[in-house]
Write a protein that holds these residues in place. Sequence first.
Motif, PDB file in Angstrom:
ATOM      1  N   THR A  47      -3.801   0.472  13.379  1.00  0.00           N
ATOM      2  CA  THR A  47      -2.628   1.171  12.856  1.00  0.00           C
ATOM      3  C   THR A  47      -1.656   0.153  12.276  1.00  0.00           C
ATOM      4  OG1 THR A  47      -1.357   1.032  14.906  1.00  0.00           O
ATOM      5  CG2 THR A  47      -2.863   2.931  14.662  1.00  0.00           C
ATOM      6  N   THR A  48      -0.807   0.624  11.396  1.00  0.00           N
ATOM      7  CA  THR A  48       0.209  -0.275  10.841  1.00  0.00           C
ATOM      8  C   THR A  48       1.178  -0.727  11.933  1.00  0.00           C
ATOM      9  OG1 THR A  48       1.490   1.655  10.137  1.00  0.00           O
ATOM     10  CG2 THR A  48       0.086   0.607   8.476  1.00  0.00           C
TER      11      THR A  48
ATOM     12  N   PHE B 263       5.893  -1.828   5.645  1.00  0.00           N
ATOM     13  CA  PHE B 263       5.825  -0.974   4.463  1.00  0.00           C
ATOM     14  C   PHE B 263       6.632  -1.518   3.283  1.00  0.00           C
ATOM     15  CE2 PHE B 263       4.561   2.076   7.788  1.00  0.00           C
ATOM     16  CZ  PHE B 263       3.331   2.424   7.250  1.00  0.00           C
TER      17      PHE B 263
ATOM     18  N   ARG C  57       2.533  -0.604   0.992  1.00  0.00           N
ATOM     19  CA  ARG C  57       2.957   0.788   1.142  1.00  0.00           C
ATOM     20  C   ARG C  57       1.984   1.659   1.920  1.00  0.00           C
ATOM     21  NH1 ARG C  57       4.530   2.236  -4.941  1.00  0.00           N
ATOM     22  NH2 ARG C  57       2.453   1.390  -5.196  1.00  0.00           N
ATOM     23  N   SER C  58       0.790   1.153   2.183  1.00  0.00           N
ATOM     24  CA  SER C  58      -0.200   1.945   2.913  1.00  0.00           C
ATOM     25  C   SER C  58      -1.147   1.000   3.648  1.00  0.00           C
ATOM     26  CB  SER C  58      -1.005   2.814   1.938  1.00  0.00           C
ATOM     27  OG  SER C  58      -1.784   1.983   1.085  1.00  0.00           O
ATOM     28  N   LYS C  59      -1.925   1.556   4.539  1.00  0.00           N
ATOM     29  CA  LYS C  59      -2.902   0.736   5.250  1.00  0.00           C
ATOM     30  C   LYS C  59      -3.949   0.209   4.271  1.00  0.00           C
ATOM     31  CE  LYS C  59      -5.648   2.475   8.477  1.00  0.00           C
ATOM     32  NZ  LYS C  59      -6.244   2.876   9.776  1.00  0.00           N
ATOM     33  N   SER C  60      -4.279   1.001   3.268  1.00  0.00           N
ATOM     34  CA  SER C  60      -5.234   0.549   2.252  1.00  0.00           C
ATOM     35  C   SER C  60      -4.700  -0.664   1.509  1.00  0.00           C
ATOM     36  CB  SER C  60      -5.526   1.673   1.262  1.00  0.00           C
ATOM     37  OG  SER C  60      -6.120   2.763   1.928  1.00  0.00           O
ATOM     38  N   GLU C  61      -3.432  -0.620   1.174  1.00  0.00           N
ATOM     39  CA  GLU C  61      -2.809  -1.754   0.485  1.00  0.00           C
ATOM     40  C   GLU C  61      -2.758  -2.971   1.414  1.00  0.00           C
ATOM     41  OE1 GLU C  61      -0.595  -3.264  -3.004  1.00  0.00           O
ATOM     42  OE2 GLU C  61      -2.167  -1.819  -2.634  1.00  0.00           O
TER      43      GLU C  61
ATOM     44  N   GLU D 241     -11.126   1.137  -2.357  1.00  0.00           N
ATOM     45  CA  GLU D 241      -9.786   0.921  -2.901  1.00  0.00           C
ATOM     46  C   GLU D 241      -9.843   0.265  -4.279  1.00  0.00           C
ATOM     47  OE1 GLU D 241      -6.842   2.083  -1.911  1.00  0.00           O
ATOM     48  OE2 GLU D 241      -8.128   3.159  -0.518  1.00  0.00           O
TER      49      GLU D 241
ATOM     50  N   GLY E 181      -8.456   3.180  -5.826  1.00  0.00           N
ATOM     51  CA  GLY E 181      -7.097   2.984  -5.332  1.00  0.00           C
ATOM     52  C   GLY E 181      -6.034   3.135  -6.400  1.00  0.00           C
ATOM     53  N   ASP E 182      -4.802   3.091  -5.961  1.00  0.00           N
ATOM     54  CA  ASP E 182      -3.635   3.251  -6.821  1.00  0.00           C
ATOM     55  C   ASP E 182      -3.407   1.975  -7.626  1.00  0.00           C
ATOM     56  OD1 ASP E 182      -1.146   3.571  -7.969  1.00  0.00           O
ATOM     57  OD2 ASP E 182      -0.141   4.193  -6.127  1.00  0.00           O
TER      58      ASP E 182
ATOM     59  N   GLU F 193      -0.224  -0.297  -7.392  1.00  0.00           N
ATOM     60  CA  GLU F 193       0.086  -1.138  -6.242  1.00  0.00           C
ATOM     61  C   GLU F 193      -0.291  -2.589  -6.557  1.00  0.00           C
ATOM     62  OE1 GLU F 193      -1.949   0.779  -2.965  1.00  0.00           O
ATOM     63  OE2 GLU F 193      -0.169   1.966  -2.530  1.00  0.00           O
TER      64      GLU F 193
END
Length: 198
Positions: free
Chosen positions: A39-40, A55, A59-63, A118, A122-123, A126
């Motif tokens: 978890t973050t 964060f 911004r996310s765990k993926s990032e 990702e 992914g985004d 980011e």
Amino acid sequence: MQTPSSSTGRRERNRLDKLERITAAARELFAARGVDEVTTQQVADLADVGSGTVFLYARSKSELLLLSQNAEYADALERGRIDEARALDPIDAIVAILRPVVECNRKHPANGRAYLRELVFGDASEPFHRAARELSEATGDLVVESLIRRTALERPTAEATGRIVAGIQLHAMATAGPDAAAADVVEEIRGQLAILLG
């Protein structure tokens, strides 16, 4: 990763220190447990920062996964660049570029698959996603330049071939079972390169 210099201001040194601690914590936890089991908040606790601070950097765990893995992939790419220069033929040269990247991806297969997911889906806005895409593009560039030096391919054909090689690599890494060794994935890639370039 950036290291603070004596001319760096206190605020920037503090920011870089937190980023380094967060990256190290994420890398350690992901390596030990896998991205799905972390978890973050656990990353924040190990980095000794607030969860909100994590964060601010990712911004996310993926990032966070991309942040923690990009440096390893950059190191793998540099090893590939060095190994490519010593290779004797085009297939060996391309395998030399890709082998360290595959090995990096297979250290923790679940993390490797998450990283690939990702990278592809992914985004793109980011920053660590952009960095991952740049590493992937740099890998492709190395393959293209190697093909130009070691074969009779003209640049447009070498670039098209490089995109095919990238597809071969991505497919081999994404479809490898959780117990597949890096060497097995590399040999699958080698076999397909022999068909492509043979």
